[in-house]
Design an enzyme around this catalytic site. Structure first.
Site, PDB file in Angstrom:
ATOM      1  N   LYS A 115       0.870  -1.151  -0.001  1.00 12.88           N
ATOM      2  CA  LYS A 115      -0.081  -0.108   0.068  1.00 12.88           C
ATOM      3  C   LYS A 115       0.733   1.216  -0.110  1.00 12.88           C
ATOM      4  O   LYS A 115       0.504   2.316  -0.525  1.00 12.88           O
ATOM      5  CB  LYS A 115      -1.101   0.035   1.079  1.00 12.88           C
ATOM      6  CG  LYS A 115      -2.092  -0.992   1.033  1.00 12.88           C
ATOM      7  CD  LYS A 115      -3.315  -0.575   1.953  1.00 12.88           C
ATOM      8  CE  LYS A 115      -4.486  -1.834   1.664  1.00 12.88           C
ATOM      9  NZ  LYS A 115      -5.369  -1.564   2.798  1.00 12.88           N
ATOM     10  N   LYS A 197      -3.612 -11.485  -6.531  1.00 17.30           N
ATOM     11  CA  LYS A 197      -4.941 -11.432  -5.976  1.00 17.30           C
ATOM     12  C   LYS A 197      -5.988 -10.520  -6.498  1.00 17.30           C
ATOM     13  O   LYS A 197      -5.670  -9.671  -6.963  1.00 17.30           O
ATOM     14  CB  LYS A 197      -4.662 -10.915  -4.370  1.00 17.30           C
ATOM     15  CG  LYS A 197      -5.841 -11.103  -3.521  1.00 17.30           C
ATOM     16  CD  LYS A 197      -5.749 -10.254  -2.118  1.00 17.30           C
ATOM     17  CE  LYS A 197      -5.766  -8.731  -2.266  1.00 17.30           C
ATOM     18  NZ  LYS A 197      -5.881  -8.067  -0.733  1.00 17.30           N
ATOM     19  N   LYS A 200     -10.165  -5.219  -4.578  1.00 16.21           N
ATOM     20  CA  LYS A 200     -11.289  -4.289  -5.007  1.00 16.21           C
ATOM     21  C   LYS A 200     -10.696  -3.152  -5.822  1.00 16.21           C
ATOM     22  O   LYS A 200     -11.394  -2.355  -6.385  1.00 16.21           O
ATOM     23  CB  LYS A 200     -11.631  -3.585  -3.514  1.00 16.21           C
ATOM     24  CG  LYS A 200     -12.291  -4.691  -2.744  1.00 16.21           C
ATOM     25  CD  LYS A 200     -12.441  -4.013  -1.377  1.00 16.21           C
ATOM     26  CE  LYS A 200     -12.863  -4.870  -0.151  1.00 16.21           C
ATOM     27  NZ  LYS A 200     -12.767  -4.199   1.018  1.00 16.21           N
TER      28      LYS A 200
HETATM   29  P1  TYM Z   1     -10.579  -6.526   3.452  1.00 13.37           P
HETATM   30  O1  TYM Z   1     -11.935  -5.630   3.360  1.00 13.37           O
HETATM   31  O2  TYM Z   1      -9.539  -6.228   2.610  1.00 13.37           O
HETATM   32  O3  TYM Z   1     -11.277  -8.055   2.842  1.00 13.37           O
HETATM   33  C1  TYM Z   1     -12.375  -8.704   3.390  1.00 13.37           C
HETATM   34  C2  TYM Z   1     -12.043 -10.033   3.640  1.00 13.37           C
HETATM   35  O4  TYM Z   1     -11.856 -10.644   2.190  1.00 13.37           O
HETATM   36  C3  TYM Z   1     -10.600 -11.537   2.163  1.00 13.37           C
HETATM   37  N1  TYM Z   1     -10.345 -11.520   0.729  1.00 13.37           N
HETATM   38  C4  TYM Z   1     -10.003 -12.451  -0.165  1.00 13.37           C
HETATM   39  N2  TYM Z   1     -10.249 -13.682   0.074  1.00 13.37           N
HETATM   40  C5  TYM Z   1     -10.050 -14.520  -1.219  1.00 13.37           C
HETATM   41  N3  TYM Z   1      -9.481 -13.952  -2.198  1.00 13.37           N
HETATM   42  C6  TYM Z   1      -9.170 -12.843  -2.461  1.00 13.37           C
HETATM   43  N4  TYM Z   1      -9.118 -12.438  -3.523  1.00 13.37           N
HETATM   44  C7  TYM Z   1      -9.680 -11.954  -1.508  1.00 13.37           C
HETATM   45  N5  TYM Z   1      -9.688 -10.464  -1.142  1.00 13.37           N
HETATM   46  C8  TYM Z   1     -10.162 -10.119   0.033  1.00 13.37           C
HETATM   47  C9  TYM Z   1      -9.775 -10.920   3.190  1.00 13.37           C
HETATM   48  O5  TYM Z   1      -8.723 -11.736   3.365  1.00 13.37           O
HETATM   49  C10 TYM Z   1     -10.804 -10.320   4.345  1.00 13.37           C
HETATM   50  O6  TYM Z   1     -11.037 -11.677   4.860  1.00 13.37           O
HETATM   51  N6  TYM Z   1      -8.056  -6.053   7.500  1.00 13.37           N
HETATM   52  C11 TYM Z   1      -9.170  -6.688   7.137  1.00 13.37           C
HETATM   53  C12 TYM Z   1     -10.479  -6.055   7.656  1.00 13.37           C
HETATM   54  C13 TYM Z   1     -10.588  -6.560   9.003  1.00 13.37           C
HETATM   55  C14 TYM Z   1     -10.349  -7.627   9.718  1.00 13.37           C
HETATM   56  C15 TYM Z   1     -10.523  -7.318  11.164  1.00 13.37           C
HETATM   57  C16 TYM Z   1     -10.663  -8.995   9.430  1.00 13.37           C
HETATM   58  C17 TYM Z   1     -10.437  -5.503  10.014  1.00 13.37           C
HETATM   59  N7  TYM Z   1     -10.177  -6.002  11.407  1.00 13.37           N
HETATM   60  C18 TYM Z   1     -10.449  -8.028  12.242  1.00 13.37           C
HETATM   61  C19 TYM Z   1     -10.407  -9.780  10.472  1.00 13.37           C
HETATM   62  C20 TYM Z   1     -10.512  -9.656  11.914  1.00 13.37           C
HETATM   63  C21 TYM Z   1      -9.544  -6.260   5.518  1.00 13.37           C
HETATM   64  O7  TYM Z   1      -9.211  -5.356   5.036  1.00 13.37           O
HETATM   65  O8  TYM Z   1     -10.301  -7.142   4.728  1.00 13.37           O
END
Ligand code: TYM
Length: 333
Positions: A115, A197, A200
């Protein structure tokens, strides 16, 4: 919620459009697990602002993510669904945990490094502190299980380290959480570049399928998906990254096993295979999108869900926070 069940925690950021990667790696598993655990699902808007957001959009996406959680089948009677900033204990515990986390550890985080490259004009302290806030999220609830995609594994490891460090210095205070990763689909890759990956914020929008995409768009993106040389439809991520990624998506959206899918597609060409995957995805997304749109018209209901979710979350979170404050020597009234 039954107190005797183990605690499960996860969160999604209300940023950009969610992709089918978010659905397969995370949200789909929340549904599968919500009956077996005492669940907390957050909308991580505090994480979201580590990258500059347009305020009106952030607000809208917060409700939109809530509606999506509900449309996918999360049951607010059973689980606490809430907005991270509605529970101040997250910021409060984050501050304490900052003093148990080393700068060097944060500098080594892959996502921070990525990032920082992508947002070179805004490498703010929050971006670096992101994993500590995530640790606070998880540890506040005495969480045992955290279902996430593989891209979050490093952050989860740090949360475990911080918990253990704190527990060793004082006395057992936090449960040490375990990550839960699905066998197939914990990392869904970009349709245009299966070595990356699905994200978004992909540069090439054809590489990501968004949960908001209509049927024609979904089909078009799958038709254009990069496959591999050869013609066999076989799950072999190392040698057939494109085809394997499509098979992961297909099995996630149909509930079939990889073996069943390979059998279904035996002797079929890549063109028809890609179309079938696109159709399976579009057919599953349509009713979710419809329900999400319907829910978004009832703001009173959505606000009520968030209000009661935050209340439930705050109760549990404040218990842990108060324990922590006591252990570190904060004078309490
Ligand atoms: P975020 O919002 O980027 O993504 C949400 C969830 O989607 C999963 N994910 C994927 N899984 C498989 N293939 C992909 N291409 C893919 N892209 C995203 C992510 O692994 C995630 O589970 N930091 C976290 C949000 C968060 C969080 C937490 C998660 C904040 N606090 C506490 C667990 C526990 C995040 O940015 O996810």
């Amino acid at each position: 919620m039954e107190e005797s069940k183990k605690v499960l925690y996860s969160a999604v950021q209300p940023t950009n459009n969610l992709t089918i990667g978010n659905y397969i790696g995370a949200i789909r598993n929340f549904l599968a697990l919500q009956n077996d655990y005492n669940c907390y699902f957050a909308i991580a808007n505090m994480h979201a602002i580590t990258v500059r957001q347009t305020p009106a959009e952030l607000r809208q996406r917060t409700l939109s993510l809530l509606a999506l959680y509900l449309a996918c089948g999360l049951n607010p009677e059973q689980t606490a669904i809430y907005v991270q900033s509605h529970v101040p204990a997250h910021a409060e515990l984050c501050w304490v945990l900052n003093t148990f986390t080393y700068v060097g550890e944060m500098e080594r985080m892959t996502q921070f490094k990525d990032k920082s490259l992508r947002h070179a004009e805004n490498i703010n302290m929050g971006l670096m502190d992101y994993p500590v806030l995530m640790a606070a999220d998880i540890l506040l609830y005495q969480t045992e299980v955290v279902p996430v995609g593989l891209d979050q594994r490093q952050h989860l490891e740090i949360a475990r380290d911080i918990a253990q460090r704190f527990n060793n210095i004082y006395s057992p205070t936090f449960k040490v959480p375990e990550g839960l990763y699905v066998k197939v689909g914990a990392k869904i890759n970009d349709l245009q570049d299966p070595s990356k990956k699905m994200s978004k914020s992909a540069e090439n929008p054809n590489g990501s399928v968004f949960l908001s995409d209509d049927k024609d768009t979904v089909i078009r993106k799958f038709k254009r998906a990069v496959t591999d040389s050869g013609s066999e439809i076989k799950f072999d991520p190392e040698n057939k990254a494109g085809v394997s990624n499509l098979l992961s998506i297909y099995t996630a959206f149909t509930g079939k096993t990889v073996e069943q899918a390979e059998r279904d597609f035996a002797g079929i060409g890549y063109g028809d295979f890609k179309l079938a995957v696109g159709e399976a995805v579009a057919d599953k997304l349509a009713p979710i999108q419809k329900e999400q749109a319907k829910l978004l018209t009832d703001k009173t209901y959505l606000d009520n869900v968030l209000r009661s979710g935050a209340e439930r979350a705050a109760k549990a979170a404040n218990k842990t926070l108060s324990k922590v404050y006591k252990k570190i020597g904060f004078y309490q009234l």
